[in-house]
Design an enzyme around this catalytic site. Sequence first.
Site, mmCIF file in Angstrom:
data_model
loop_
_atom_site.group_PDB
_atom_site.id
_atom_site.type_symbol
_atom_site.label_atom_id
_atom_site.label_comp_id
_atom_site.label_asym_id
_atom_site.label_seq_id
_atom_site.Cartn_x
_atom_site.Cartn_y
_atom_site.Cartn_z
ATOM 1 N N ASN A 53 41.971 -2.826 -18.459
ATOM 2 C CA ASN A 53 42.640 -3.291 -17.248
ATOM 3 C C ASN A 53 41.822 -2.981 -16.010
ATOM 4 O O ASN A 53 41.008 -2.074 -15.990
ATOM 5 C CB ASN A 53 43.981 -2.590 -17.138
ATOM 6 C CG ASN A 53 43.757 -1.109 -16.924
ATOM 7 O OD1 ASN A 53 43.528 -0.659 -15.811
ATOM 8 N ND2 ASN A 53 43.758 -0.356 -18.002
ATOM 9 N N LYS A 182 48.281 12.305 -15.478
ATOM 10 C CA LYS A 182 47.536 11.983 -14.260
ATOM 11 C C LYS A 182 48.391 11.083 -13.384
ATOM 12 O O LYS A 182 49.087 10.205 -13.912
ATOM 13 C CB LYS A 182 46.234 11.263 -14.635
ATOM 14 C CG LYS A 182 45.341 10.933 -13.452
ATOM 15 C CD LYS A 182 43.979 10.442 -13.918
ATOM 16 C CE LYS A 182 43.984 8.967 -14.274
ATOM 17 N NZ LYS A 182 42.695 8.510 -14.825
ATOM 18 N N LYS A 184 48.429 8.818 -9.405
ATOM 19 C CA LYS A 184 47.635 8.245 -8.335
ATOM 20 C C LYS A 184 47.850 9.017 -7.031
ATOM 21 O O LYS A 184 48.958 9.512 -6.768
ATOM 22 C CB LYS A 184 48.022 6.776 -8.128
ATOM 23 C CG LYS A 184 47.748 5.890 -9.333
ATOM 24 C CD LYS A 184 46.284 5.868 -9.681
ATOM 25 C CE LYS A 184 45.996 4.976 -10.868
ATOM 26 N NZ LYS A 184 44.580 5.067 -11.290
ATOM 27 N N ASP A 213 44.136 10.809 -9.065
ATOM 28 C CA ASP A 213 43.145 9.719 -9.048
ATOM 29 C C ASP A 213 43.279 8.921 -7.759
ATOM 30 O O ASP A 213 44.313 8.314 -7.503
ATOM 31 C CB ASP A 213 43.403 8.815 -10.263
ATOM 32 C CG ASP A 213 42.380 7.703 -10.404
ATOM 33 O OD1 ASP A 213 41.463 7.611 -9.559
ATOM 34 O OD2 ASP A 213 42.500 6.923 -11.369
ATOM 35 N N GLU A 239 39.931 12.713 -9.273
ATOM 36 C CA GLU A 239 39.188 11.547 -9.793
ATOM 37 C C GLU A 239 38.872 10.532 -8.713
ATOM 38 O O GLU A 239 39.722 10.209 -7.884
ATOM 39 C CB GLU A 239 40.046 10.894 -10.891
ATOM 40 C CG GLU A 239 39.453 9.640 -11.510
ATOM 41 C CD GLU A 239 40.255 9.192 -12.736
ATOM 42 O OE1 GLU A 239 40.783 10.063 -13.467
ATOM 43 O OE2 GLU A 239 40.370 7.969 -12.963
ATOM 44 N N GLU A 265 34.293 5.370 -14.054
ATOM 45 C CA GLU A 265 34.917 4.184 -14.636
ATOM 46 C C GLU A 265 34.430 2.899 -13.981
ATOM 47 O O GLU A 265 34.604 1.824 -14.538
ATOM 48 C CB GLU A 265 36.449 4.272 -14.565
ATOM 49 C CG GLU A 265 37.005 4.169 -13.163
ATOM 50 C CD GLU A 265 38.535 4.202 -13.131
ATOM 51 O OE1 GLU A 265 39.087 5.278 -13.379
ATOM 52 O OE2 GLU A 265 39.153 3.166 -12.877
ATOM 53 N N ASP A 292 33.444 3.333 -19.194
ATOM 54 C CA ASP A 292 34.343 2.630 -20.112
ATOM 55 C C ASP A 292 33.536 1.536 -20.812
ATOM 56 O O ASP A 292 33.092 0.589 -20.165
ATOM 57 C CB ASP A 292 35.484 2.041 -19.268
ATOM 58 C CG ASP A 292 36.474 1.229 -20.071
ATOM 59 O OD1 ASP A 292 36.135 0.786 -21.187
ATOM 60 O OD2 ASP A 292 37.586 1.008 -19.562
ATOM 61 N N HIS A 322 37.697 5.941 -19.303
ATOM 62 C CA HIS A 322 38.781 5.151 -18.731
ATOM 63 C C HIS A 322 39.211 4.098 -19.767
ATOM 64 O O HIS A 322 38.443 3.749 -20.642
ATOM 65 C CB HIS A 322 38.229 4.457 -17.483
ATOM 66 C CG HIS A 322 39.041 3.311 -16.965
ATOM 67 N ND1 HIS A 322 38.806 2.007 -17.357
ATOM 68 C CD2 HIS A 322 40.062 3.269 -16.078
ATOM 69 C CE1 HIS A 322 39.666 1.215 -16.713
ATOM 70 N NE2 HIS A 322 40.437 1.953 -15.943
ATOM 71 N N GLU A 341 41.384 8.438 -22.097
ATOM 72 C CA GLU A 341 42.562 8.125 -21.284
ATOM 73 C C GLU A 341 43.613 7.374 -22.113
ATOM 74 O O GLU A 341 43.282 6.745 -23.110
ATOM 75 C CB GLU A 341 42.134 7.254 -20.093
ATOM 76 C CG GLU A 341 43.212 7.007 -19.066
ATOM 77 C CD GLU A 341 42.682 6.345 -17.790
ATOM 78 O OE1 GLU A 341 41.643 5.663 -17.857
ATOM 79 O OE2 GLU A 341 43.296 6.524 -16.731
HETATM 80 MG MG LIG Z 1 40.805 6.064 -12.511
#
Ligand SMILES: [Mg+2]
Length: 388
Positions: A53, A182, A184, A213, A239, A265, A292, A322, A341
Amino acid sequence: MRITKITHSEAPIASRISNAVIDFSRMTVSVVAVHTDAVVDGEPVVGYGFHSNGRYAQTGILATRVLPRVEEAPAEAITDPATGIIDPVAVHRVAMANEKPGGHGDRAVAVGTLDMAVWDAAAKAAGLPLFRLLHRRFGTTPEPETAVWVYAAGGYYHPDKPLDGLRAEIGGYLETGYRDVKIKIGGAPLAEDMRRIETVLELLPEGSRLAVDANGRFDLATALEYARALSDYDLMWYEEPVDPLDYRAHAVLAEEYAGPLATGENLFSAADVRNLRRYGGLRPHRDVLQMDPSLSYGVAEYDAMLRDLALGGWSPRNCCPHGGNQINLALAAAYGFGGCESYPQVFEPFGGFAENTPITDGRVALPEAPGIGIELKPALHSMLRERL
Ligand SMILES: [Mg+2]
């Protein structure tokens, strides 16, 4: 074994969540199927690929550049002469013919998507789960790992999810078997983000950790302001505080912030990773790298990244890709990464692992079925079959 055709399509992966930089209301993903003339247990071998994604579908690059090169290649150019099975590293080379160095972006995503499908087909033809095939080819340990540490990446900003929603979400992850989570940051003012962090920390039991993050949102001054505030907590990591390509800013932050930093990532090539190693000032004994493979040309490029990182004292244990999908889990097991992740409940049906491998005490086991294990996620498998 020959590739008979390669089909591709675009699938929606839209949701109402957002991070500090983008919302996912129009997010799409490319899906690819590599059809072959190999037959296992009476079924033709088909390999499936998609990308993680956060990057949009790569229809044009796949249709006009990457796929025709592979479809037009003579079988000998992309087959392992010892086994007669497609060689994914050779396919990667053919897919990248006539591409100049530098400028790694959407092209890396297109090639990474094809790469996943080719590895899936090769592993199925070899009758091996992908993590065992990857370990045979690239592994540096006597045996692959058979379970990998994963953490629940969530805590997105959501219009209907104030703190109560965040509490319910994180509580759900803990009940599902995750230990570490985790959330945001950077999509709200600092004080509000601190309330979000404290809300989650209050919920976490002894031994569980929280990472945050910022998705590359901050300028250096803001990243440092957050770093000072975050220093009050013993976080798992901080992050993508700044733009992923601003290596100097990472170096300044690494001098100022004592806790672990994480990034990678949005680095899509071994050349970008080399620059991070040289100029990013990150600390191999502490920091976390999150490149990733499905976004960055696939497994062969990842292996080149790891070989470069070793020159700077980094080990596969520093890596925690990621993406929250099965190919990253397979790579993590094959190389002995620190972890992988996971996105429980978001980005379905692409996110998550095999249905027969629940999360147990923060770890997930690798399935022993041949290939990546897409068939062990029935919703994903039937969606891919339908589209491809
Ligand atoms: Mg991230």
